[in-house]
Design a protein around this motif. Structure first.
Motif, PDB file in Angstrom:
ATOM      1  N   UNK A  95      37.881  29.249  12.955  1.00  0.00           N
ATOM      2  CA  UNK A  95      38.115  29.097  14.395  1.00  0.00           C
ATOM      3  C   UNK A  95      38.042  27.654  14.869  1.00  0.00           C
ATOM      4  N   UNK A  96      38.167  26.693  13.964  1.00  0.00           N
ATOM      5  CA  UNK A  96      38.175  25.293  14.392  1.00  0.00           C
ATOM      6  C   UNK A  96      39.591  24.740  14.309  1.00  0.00           C
ATOM      7  N   UNK A  97      39.940  23.876  15.258  1.00  0.00           N
ATOM      8  CA  UNK A  97      41.313  23.383  15.346  1.00  0.00           C
ATOM      9  C   UNK A  97      41.620  22.315  14.311  1.00  0.00           C
ATOM     10  N   UNK A  98      40.595  21.621  13.836  1.00  0.00           N
ATOM     11  CA  UNK A  98      40.803  20.546  12.885  1.00  0.00           C
ATOM     12  C   UNK A  98      39.526  20.336  12.088  1.00  0.00           C
ATOM     13  N   UNK A  99      39.612  19.565  11.015  1.00  0.00           N
ATOM     14  CA  UNK A  99      38.443  19.344  10.179  1.00  0.00           C
ATOM     15  C   UNK A  99      38.684  18.240   9.180  1.00  0.00           C
ATOM     16  N   UNK A 100      37.807  18.085   8.194  1.00  0.00           N
ATOM     17  CA  UNK A 100      37.985  17.055   7.176  1.00  0.00           C
ATOM     18  C   UNK A 100      39.255  17.276   6.367  1.00  0.00           C
ATOM     19  N   UNK A 101      39.750  16.215   5.752  1.00  0.00           N
ATOM     20  CA  UNK A 101      40.990  16.311   4.977  1.00  0.00           C
ATOM     21  C   UNK A 101      40.870  17.344   3.856  1.00  0.00           C
ATOM     22  N   UNK A 102      39.726  17.376   3.187  1.00  0.00           N
ATOM     23  CA  UNK A 102      39.575  18.308   2.067  1.00  0.00           C
ATOM     24  C   UNK A 102      39.688  19.763   2.539  1.00  0.00           C
ATOM     25  N   UNK A 103      39.118  20.072   3.703  1.00  0.00           N
ATOM     26  CA  UNK A 103      39.213  21.439   4.234  1.00  0.00           C
ATOM     27  C   UNK A 103      40.646  21.758   4.635  1.00  0.00           C
ATOM     28  N   UNK A 104      41.315  20.788   5.268  1.00  0.00           N
ATOM     29  CA  UNK A 104      42.714  21.003   5.654  1.00  0.00           C
ATOM     30  C   UNK A 104      43.583  21.218   4.421  1.00  0.00           C
ATOM     31  N   UNK A 105      43.341  20.458   3.343  1.00  0.00           N
ATOM     32  CA  UNK A 105      44.118  20.630   2.114  1.00  0.00           C
ATOM     33  C   UNK A 105      43.873  22.008   1.503  1.00  0.00           C
ATOM     34  N   UNK A 106      42.616  22.471   1.559  1.00  0.00           N
ATOM     35  CA  UNK A 106      42.319  23.799   1.020  1.00  0.00           C
ATOM     36  C   UNK A 106      43.103  24.876   1.758  1.00  0.00           C
ATOM     37  N   UNK A 107      43.130  24.805   3.086  1.00  0.00           N
ATOM     38  CA  UNK A 107      43.864  25.793   3.877  1.00  0.00           C
ATOM     39  C   UNK A 107      45.360  25.676   3.617  1.00  0.00           C
ATOM     40  N   UNK A 108      45.853  24.448   3.534  1.00  0.00           N
ATOM     41  CA  UNK A 108      47.286  24.259   3.274  1.00  0.00           C
ATOM     42  C   UNK A 108      47.683  24.835   1.918  1.00  0.00           C
ATOM     43  N   UNK A 109      46.866  24.615   0.906  1.00  0.00           N
ATOM     44  CA  UNK A 109      47.165  25.156  -0.415  1.00  0.00           C
ATOM     45  C   UNK A 109      47.152  26.680  -0.410  1.00  0.00           C
ATOM     46  N   UNK A 110      46.198  27.266   0.333  1.00  0.00           N
ATOM     47  CA  UNK A 110      46.145  28.722   0.424  1.00  0.00           C
ATOM     48  C   UNK A 110      47.388  29.263   1.126  1.00  0.00           C
ATOM     49  N   UNK A 111      47.882  28.542   2.137  1.00  0.00           N
ATOM     50  CA  UNK A 111      49.104  28.952   2.812  1.00  0.00           C
ATOM     51  C   UNK A 111      50.305  28.871   1.877  1.00  0.00           C
ATOM     52  N   UNK A 112      50.378  27.817   1.099  1.00  0.00           N
ATOM     53  CA  UNK A 112      51.492  27.676   0.148  1.00  0.00           C
ATOM     54  C   UNK A 112      51.501  28.824  -0.852  1.00  0.00           C
ATOM     55  N   UNK A 113      50.310  29.245  -1.264  1.00  0.00           N
ATOM     56  CA  UNK A 113      50.240  30.347  -2.225  1.00  0.00           C
ATOM     57  C   UNK A 113      50.762  31.651  -1.635  1.00  0.00           C
ATOM     58  N   UNK A 114      50.842  31.710  -0.290  1.00  0.00           N
ATOM     59  CA  UNK A 114      51.359  32.898   0.392  1.00  0.00           C
ATOM     60  C   UNK A 114      52.820  32.725   0.819  1.00  0.00           C
ATOM     61  N   UNK A 115      53.442  31.621   0.379  1.00  0.00           N
ATOM     62  CA  UNK A 115      54.857  31.421   0.662  1.00  0.00           C
ATOM     63  C   UNK A 115      55.174  30.603   1.897  1.00  0.00           C
ATOM     64  N   UNK A 116      54.167  30.047   2.567  1.00  0.00           N
ATOM     65  CA  UNK A 116      54.402  29.216   3.750  1.00  0.00           C
ATOM     66  C   UNK A 116      54.587  27.754   3.344  1.00  0.00           C
ATOM     67  N   UNK A 117      55.129  26.954   4.275  1.00  0.00           N
ATOM     68  CA  UNK A 117      55.324  25.523   4.042  1.00  0.00           C
ATOM     69  C   UNK A 117      54.547  24.735   5.092  1.00  0.00           C
ATOM     70  N   UNK A 118      53.251  24.567   4.889  1.00  0.00           N
ATOM     71  CA  UNK A 118      52.425  23.879   5.890  1.00  0.00           C
ATOM     72  C   UNK A 118      52.542  22.358   5.767  1.00  0.00           C
ATOM     73  N   UNK A 119      52.138  21.690   6.821  1.00  0.00           N
ATOM     74  CA  UNK A 119      51.999  20.236   6.777  1.00  0.00           C
ATOM     75  C   UNK A 119      50.602  19.883   7.289  1.00  0.00           C
ATOM     76  N   UNK A 120      50.015  18.885   6.708  1.00  0.00           N
ATOM     77  CA  UNK A 120      48.692  18.407   7.093  1.00  0.00           C
ATOM     78  C   UNK A 120      48.879  17.123   7.891  1.00  0.00           C
ATOM     79  N   UNK A 121      48.334  17.087   9.103  1.00  0.00           N
ATOM     80  CA  UNK A 121      48.549  15.956   9.999  1.00  0.00           C
ATOM     81  C   UNK A 121      47.223  15.363  10.456  1.00  0.00           C
TER      82      UNK A 121
END
Length: 532
Positions: A95-121
């Motif tokens: 429920x947080x809008x933003x966080x450390x780069x490592x946490x954002x990368x973890x979420x982005x990688x999990x999204x990619x594994x589900x077929x999404x194309x996220x971007x980290x900003x």
């Protein structure tokens, strides 16, 4: 009391937070290429239409300004995926809008594994008066959509895959000097205006009223929203006609005026309320607020999780003395103790529970926890008690609370002595701890804003910026709001309550701006009025 410290790497606002939209660069550069800048380097808003100025009454003008424009090729909706506070926290309840780069990368990688194309900003802050420019955190987003319906459809897919999030309109990330803005500026020249600036509230402080209703009741020429409000009552130091009737958030910004607004100053304020009885004395924690609920924190001691100002955060204290005056209305009931004082300071009753009515001209002192023990030990029916109110400015100088003195604490400060000056940390608009969602949403992102100040000619300025209305008016981040006030000529300026509370009205024309709530103007705790 345990305190948390603020990391500069996890601090404050936006101003062009998003970096990565590919494509050819135009001249001038596309919005996606606009880089974060310190407030001193922020570009001024550019007018997109001639200003429209009308005369409200002698000495009072209202100017409506249009800035920026919608960029059809770039102004897009996106899916904003939430991050967990803990690096290894569950994604389904993040429920947080933003966080450390490592946490954002973890979420982005999990999204990619589900077929999404996220971007980290990256989200960066501008420089504030007490905070250097730095990285606030990182966001994870998916897609760019011409309409919110497209973002909403993909958000549903994201949630079905085990993530959480929301939709965002990219121009409302804050700091985009080209985004469309509707700005309403009222200027009051006291050389011609014979009326006065005043504050107002409903029949009691414990209750809210709409601006137009309060204006009608007071016969006011114009008005604007003022303080934020919690538990159905205004929050922050409130001195009206020399009487302290609202608790201070220690060290936050406020306006002090006298002479009906002819003398006007922005400063930071602290208050000390002392109760003396039977040869003993103690500090009163608050005035006209619910005991134990210290909204915006910044109390006088014993508050958790912090005694520093933290905007929109409720700190708590199980042992408090809170004074209620007739302005409040019926005080709250509950466990603890209380003393009832008449207008002369005579203790007419001491009770082992709370909730007695305030006598005319008198007050009640409610106590909880250990403070109830103190009250019962030192106050007796038939005895006397004295309450002393003191207010101090940023230099520690005591402010004379004359019948002509009004102080309204809101904040943050925006302009001081002709310079952009926002005390982001000191005013509590940067959240302590690892979760910077509040800082991002309230301080960094674009929101409707209401502001008050004084210009270089000594005229009072009341300004409302509409926001959260895609393609019409996006609103401003705090740093950009400060820059706008300086651009409009402010020598002193302070932020008022904003968001859905932002409303300006005149007696002749009604509501001037477009409040962001779908239901129209809100009911408010306090307002600022121009009385004829």
């Amino acid at each position: 009391m345990q305190r948390t410290s603020l990391s500069l790497a996890a601090a404050a606002a936006v101003l062009g937070a998003v970096t990565a939209v590919p494509g050819a660069q135009a001249v001038p550069p596309p919005r996606s290429a606009v880089k974060p800048q310190p407030p001193s380097a922020l570009r001024p808003l550019q007018q997109s239409a001639p200003p429209v100025t009308t005369t409200v009454t002698d000495g009072v003008t209202l100017t409506s300004l249009s800035y920026g424009s919608r960029a059809a090729s770039e102004d897009r909706w996106t899916v904003h995926v939430y991050l967990p506070v803990a690096p290894d926290g569950p994604l389904a309840s993040a429920n947080t809008a933003l966080g450390p780069r490592a946490t954002a990368d973890r979420v982005a990688n999990a999204l990619r594994s589900k077929g999404f194309e996220p971007r980290v900003e990256e989200v960066r802050t501008p420089s504030f008066a007490d905070l250097r420019a730095t990285t606030l955190g990182w966001t994870v987003r998916i897609g760019r959509y011409a309409q919110e319906t497209g973002a909403s459809a993909d958000l549903a897919r994201v949630k079905a895959a085990g993530f959480t999030g929301g939709t965002r309109y990219v121009p409302q990330d804050g700091g985009d000097f080209r985004a469309p803005q509707k700005v309403h500026v009222m200027r009051v020249d006291f050389a011609a205006f014979r009326g006065s600036l005043d504050t107002g509230f409903g029949p009691t402080l414990n209750g809210t009223e709409k601006l137009t209703d309060l204006m009608a009741a007071a016969g006011a020429t114009a008005g604007v929203n003022a303080q934020w409000f919690y538990n159905n009552a205004p929050g922050g130091l409130y001195v009206k006609d020399g009487r302290l009737i609202g608790s201070a958030t220690q060290g936050r910004a406020g306006i002090r005026f006298s002479g009906g607004g002819r003398s006007f100053d922005v400063d930071t304020f602290r208050a000390r309320v002392t109760l003396r009885a039977g040869g003993a004395s103690t500090e009163v924690d608050g005035v006209n607020r619910i005991p134990g609920d210290v909204w915006n924190c910044g109390g006088v001691g014993g508050d958790v999780p912090t005694e520093k100002p933290q905007h929109d955060l409720k700190c708590t204290d199980t042992s408090e003395l809170v004074r209620f005056t007739p302005e409040w209305g019926q005080p709250p009931s509950g466990a603890g103790a209380e003393a009832v004082l008449d207008a002369a300071g005579t203790v007419t009753a001491v009770n082992t529970s709370r909730g007695a009515a305030v006598p005319p001209g008198g007050s009640t002192i409610q106590a909880t926890g250990a403070s109830a023990t103190w009250l019962l030990a030192h106050l007796r029916p038939g005895g006397t008690a004295a309450v002393t109110d003191e207010v101090f400015d940023s230099r520690g100088v005591k402010v004379a609370l004359t019948p002509d003195t009004t102080i309204l604490q809101v904040g943050p400060s925006l302009v001081r002595d002709g310079r952009v000056s926002v005390n982001a940390v000191g005013d509590g608009i940067v959240r302590e701890g690892p979760d910077q969602t509040f800082t991002y949403n309230w301080t960094v992102r674009a929101n409707p804003r209401s502001m008050i100040g004084k210009d270089e000619r000594g005229r009072l300025m009341i300004v409302v910026v509409d926001g959260r209305q895609a393609g019409y008016s996006e609103g401003l981040g705090v740093a950009q709001a400060a820059q706008l006030m300086r651009q409009l000529g402010a020598r002193e300026a302070m932020n008022l309550d904003g968001g859905g509370s932002s409303v300006m009205a005149t007696a002749s024309g009604g509501i001037v701006n477009r409040p962001s709530d779908s239901t129209g103007q809100r009911s408010l705790g306090t307002v600022l009025l121009l009385r004829p």
